[in-house]
Design an enzyme around this catalytic site. Structure first.
Site, PDB file in Angstrom:
ATOM      1  N   LYS A 136      12.880   4.317   1.672  1.00 23.35           N
ATOM      2  CA  LYS A 136      11.645   4.503   0.909  1.00 23.35           C
ATOM      3  C   LYS A 136      12.001   4.917  -0.510  1.00 23.35           C
ATOM      4  O   LYS A 136      12.867   5.753  -0.714  1.00 23.35           O
ATOM      5  CB  LYS A 136      10.785   5.590   1.537  1.00 23.35           C
ATOM      6  N   GLY A 137      11.309   4.358  -1.482  1.00 21.07           N
ATOM      7  CA  GLY A 137      11.544   4.722  -2.870  1.00 21.07           C
ATOM      8  C   GLY A 137      10.525   5.723  -3.356  1.00 21.07           C
ATOM      9  O   GLY A 137       9.390   5.768  -2.885  1.00 21.07           O
ATOM     10  N   GLY A 158      10.504   6.595  -7.061  1.00 21.20           N
ATOM     11  CA  GLY A 158      10.298   6.176  -8.441  1.00 21.20           C
ATOM     12  C   GLY A 158       9.029   6.646  -9.124  1.00 21.20           C
ATOM     13  O   GLY A 158       8.646   7.802  -9.067  1.00 21.20           O
ATOM     14  N   GLU A 159       8.340   5.732  -9.756  1.00 21.34           N
ATOM     15  CA  GLU A 159       7.161   6.073 -10.545  1.00 21.34           C
ATOM     16  C   GLU A 159       5.896   6.195  -9.707  1.00 21.34           C
ATOM     17  O   GLU A 159       4.855   6.583 -10.224  1.00 21.34           O
ATOM     18  CB  GLU A 159       6.965   5.041 -11.646  1.00 21.34           C
TER      19      GLU A 159
END
Length: 96
Positions: A59-60, A62-63
């Site tokens: 799972k990311g 990030g933004e």
């Protein structure tokens, strides 16, 4: 979370309306949050695999974590002042 705090309260492009140039075009003039601007944060990570989101189960973060923070800060300002602000960054001048 820090990026969301910056988006909600500090980061914004200022344009000189006389000639259309950006006034804070350098990193020396563009405000971003520093350590003193951010309270202590507690991030919780869920240690599970998600094979539907990604073939390797990763799972990311990030933004995607940025989008809720400005909305939460905007709602906190509304609850404290009774004035709904929809432009970012939230400035003291907009509350006066």
């Amino acid at each position: 979370m820090v990026g969301g705090i910056g988006m909600a309260l500090l980061e914004g492009t200022v344009t000189d309306h006389r000639d259309g140039r950006i006034v804070n075009a350098s990193l020396a003039d563009y405000l971003v949050p520093v350590n003193a601007d951010v309270p202590e944060l507690d991030a919780a990570f869920i240690h599970t695999e998600d094979p539907l989101a990604d073939p390797i189960g990763v799972k990311g973060l990030g933004e995607i974590t940025i989008v809720g923070v400005p909305a939460a800060i905007g709602n906190a300002v509304f609850n404290a002042t009774g004035k709904r602000l929809t432009d970012l960054p939230i400035r003291l001048e907009a509350l006066l």
